[in-house]
Design a protein around this motif. Structure first.
Motif, PDB file in Angstrom:
ATOM      1  N   MET A  94       0.861  -1.182   0.000  1.00 26.33           N
ATOM      2  CA  MET A  94       0.000   0.000   0.000  1.00 26.33           C
ATOM      3  C   MET A  94       0.900   1.235   0.000  1.00 26.33           C
ATOM      4  N   PHE A  95       0.596   2.172  -0.887  1.00 23.38           N
ATOM      5  CA  PHE A  95       1.358   3.416  -0.983  1.00 23.38           C
ATOM      6  C   PHE A  95       0.448   4.563  -0.555  1.00 23.38           C
ATOM      7  N   ILE A  96       0.883   5.333   0.420  1.00 24.70           N
ATOM      8  CA  ILE A  96       0.094   6.459   0.919  1.00 24.70           C
ATOM      9  C   ILE A  96       0.824   7.745   0.561  1.00 24.70           C
ATOM     10  N   GLN A  97       0.165   8.569  -0.226  1.00 27.60           N
ATOM     11  CA  GLN A  97       0.743   9.868  -0.574  1.00 27.60           C
ATOM     12  C   GLN A  97       0.453  10.871   0.534  1.00 27.60           C
ATOM     13  N   THR A  98       1.314  11.862   0.655  1.00 26.03           N
ATOM     14  CA  THR A  98       1.068  12.953   1.595  1.00 26.03           C
ATOM     15  C   THR A  98       1.159  14.270   0.841  1.00 26.03           C
ATOM     16  N   GLU A  99       0.380  15.222   1.317  1.00 22.86           N
ATOM     17  CA  GLU A  99       0.395  16.559   0.739  1.00 22.86           C
ATOM     18  C   GLU A  99       0.393  17.569   1.866  1.00 22.86           C
ATOM     19  N   ALA A 100       1.141  18.637   1.665  1.00 30.71           N
ATOM     20  CA  ALA A 100       1.091  19.752   2.605  1.00 30.71           C
ATOM     21  C   ALA A 100      -0.251  20.454   2.425  1.00 30.71           C
ATOM     22  N   THR A 101      -0.707  21.123   3.451  1.00 22.42           N
ATOM     23  CA  THR A 101      -1.920  21.929   3.377  1.00 22.42           C
ATOM     24  C   THR A 101      -1.532  23.368   3.712  1.00 22.42           C
ATOM     25  N   PRO A 102      -2.420  24.324   3.469  1.00 19.18           N
ATOM     26  CA  PRO A 102      -2.103  25.697   3.868  1.00 19.18           C
ATOM     27  C   PRO A 102      -1.911  25.854   5.377  1.00 19.18           C
ATOM     28  N   ASN A 103      -2.414  24.901   6.141  1.00 20.73           N
ATOM     29  CA  ASN A 103      -2.243  24.912   7.589  1.00 20.73           C
ATOM     30  C   ASN A 103      -0.967  24.138   7.925  1.00 20.73           C
ATOM     31  N   ALA A 134       0.186  23.054  10.552  1.00 24.95           N
ATOM     32  CA  ALA A 134       0.000  22.040  11.594  1.00 24.95           C
ATOM     33  C   ALA A 134      -0.706  20.797  11.069  1.00 24.95           C
ATOM     34  N   THR A 135      -1.148  20.815   9.797  1.00 28.93           N
ATOM     35  CA  THR A 135      -1.939  19.715   9.251  1.00 28.93           C
ATOM     36  C   THR A 135      -1.332  19.170   7.975  1.00 28.93           C
ATOM     37  N   LEU A 136      -1.256  17.843   7.876  1.00 25.71           N
ATOM     38  CA  LEU A 136      -0.866  17.160   6.650  1.00 25.71           C
ATOM     39  C   LEU A 136      -2.054  16.346   6.143  1.00 25.71           C
ATOM     40  N   LYS A 137      -2.121  16.222   4.829  1.00 26.29           N
ATOM     41  CA  LYS A 137      -3.170  15.443   4.182  1.00 26.29           C
ATOM     42  C   LYS A 137      -2.563  14.125   3.715  1.00 26.29           C
ATOM     43  N   PHE A 138      -3.213  13.013   4.087  1.00 21.23           N
ATOM     44  CA  PHE A 138      -2.747  11.683   3.725  1.00 21.23           C
ATOM     45  C   PHE A 138      -3.750  11.061   2.757  1.00 21.23           C
ATOM     46  N   LEU A 139      -3.259  10.560   1.627  1.00 24.38           N
ATOM     47  CA  LEU A 139      -4.096   9.967   0.586  1.00 24.38           C
ATOM     48  C   LEU A 139      -3.765   8.483   0.466  1.00 24.38           C
ATOM     49  N   PRO A 140      -4.623   7.605   1.024  1.00 28.13           N
ATOM     50  CA  PRO A 140      -4.314   6.174   1.012  1.00 28.13           C
ATOM     51  C   PRO A 140      -4.588   5.474  -0.319  1.00 28.13           C
ATOM     52  N   GLY A 141      -5.124   6.206  -1.306  1.00 25.03           N
ATOM     53  CA  GLY A 141      -5.397   5.589  -2.598  1.00 25.03           C
ATOM     54  C   GLY A 141      -6.657   4.743  -2.610  1.00 25.03           C
ATOM     55  N   LYS A 142      -7.516   4.940  -1.632  1.00 22.52           N
ATOM     56  CA  LYS A 142      -8.796   4.225  -1.572  1.00 22.52           C
ATOM     57  C   LYS A 142      -9.808   5.108  -0.848  1.00 22.52           C
ATOM     58  N   VAL A 143     -11.050   4.727  -0.925  1.00 26.29           N
ATOM     59  CA  VAL A 143     -12.104   5.474  -0.250  1.00 26.29           C
ATOM     60  C   VAL A 143     -11.925   5.324   1.259  1.00 26.29           C
ATOM     61  N   VAL A 144     -11.940   6.456   1.945  1.00 29.54           N
ATOM     62  CA  VAL A 144     -11.861   6.456   3.402  1.00 29.54           C
ATOM     63  C   VAL A 144     -13.279   6.414   3.962  1.00 29.54           C
ATOM     64  N   LEU A 145     -14.110   7.381   3.559  1.00 29.52           N
ATOM     65  CA  LEU A 145     -15.535   7.407   3.928  1.00 29.52           C
ATOM     66  C   LEU A 145     -16.358   7.551   2.654  1.00 29.52           C
ATOM     67  N   ALA A 146     -17.204   6.593   2.392  1.00 26.68           N
ATOM     68  CA  ALA A 146     -18.027   6.635   1.183  1.00 26.68           C
ATOM     69  C   ALA A 146     -19.029   7.782   1.230  1.00 26.68           C
ATOM     70  N   ASP A 147     -19.559   8.053   2.411  1.00 24.20           N
ATOM     71  CA  ASP A 147     -20.544   9.121   2.573  1.00 24.20           C
ATOM     72  C   ASP A 147     -20.163   9.987   3.760  1.00 24.20           C
ATOM     73  N   GLY A 148     -20.305  11.289   3.597  1.00 21.10           N
ATOM     74  CA  GLY A 148     -20.101  12.204   4.709  1.00 21.10           C
ATOM     75  C   GLY A 148     -18.643  12.394   5.074  1.00 21.10           C
ATOM     76  N   THR A 149     -18.449  12.995   6.236  1.00 22.31           N
ATOM     77  CA  THR A 149     -17.123  13.253   6.776  1.00 22.31           C
ATOM     78  C   THR A 149     -17.145  12.954   8.272  1.00 22.31           C
ATOM     79  N   PHE A 150     -15.963  12.953   8.873  1.00 19.72           N
ATOM     80  CA  PHE A 150     -15.867  12.742  10.301  1.00 19.72           C
ATOM     81  C   PHE A 150     -14.700  13.563  10.821  1.00 19.72           C
TER      82      PHE A 150
END
Length: 188
Positions: free
Chosen positions: A1-10, A12-28
């Motif tokens: 499994m390859f997880i990409q990371t991206e910086a955000t404008p914040n 203190a926060t990093l964005k992690f992209l696992p290459g698959k659906v995390v939540l099909a509906d909504g957010t948490f």
């Protein structure tokens, strides 16, 4: 499994992209360990030293670290390992019977219903996709006396540039299409 990371404008926060659906509906969103109870993934991430917030989107995970030490060079590998271990284990992202966040109650005068429909449409089509690209979300909370109230989530929550995003981006967009809008304010 390859997880990409991206910086955000914040920073203190990093964005992690696992290459698959995390939540099909909504957010948490969990801003502390107690709020993470409904999500095995969020609980695991709060077990990493330095993690102070978790936001789960459709295909990404935004992780916020606490101020000070440890820094991202120490926290990021542990977060990557926790995400990989979670998805490889086959554990659910949310506990059975626990749906993602439900929308908070909205407030506005029924006479403003047409304006609110347009505000929500602009949010869905123009604002939220751009903000999700930065690891966050903006949701409608209300409209009263020409003021639009929006909630910032994920990387947007506590971001130093969120005020500029609201004022220069969202507020100007709304004013262009809706002369009734005077101002945009963030609520928590």
């Amino acid at each position: 499994m390859f997880i990409q990371t991206e910086a955000t404008p914040n920073p203190a926060t990093l964005k992690f992209l696992p290459g698959k659906v995390v939540l099909a509906d909504g957010t948490f969103e969990a801003r502390d360990e107690g709020a993470a109870a409904r999500s095995p993934l969020a609980r695991t991430l709060f077990g990493v030293e330095g993690v102070s917030g978790v936001y789960l989107g459709h295909d990404f995970i935004s992780v916020t670290k606490a101020e000070g030490e440890p820094g991202w060079p120490q926290v990021k590998p542990a977060v990557l390992g926790a995400i990989m271990e979670h998805f490889m284990s086959g554990a659910p992202v949310m506990e059975a019977g626990h749906a993602p966040e439900e929308a908070a109650e909205e407030f506005y005068d029924e006479a403003d219903a047409d304006t609110v429909v347009t505000i929500k449409d602009l949010l869905e089509t123009r604002v939220r996709p751009a903000v999700a690209g930065d690891g966050g979300d903006i949701t409608f909370r209300g409209f009263r006396d020409g003021v639009v109230y929006l909630e910032m989530k994920g990387a947007c929550s506590g971001c130093p540039s969120s005020t500029a995003t609201l004022r220069q981006g969202v507020q100007n967009l709304f004013r262009h299409f809706l002369p009734d809008v005077r101002e945009v304010q963030a609520v928590s």
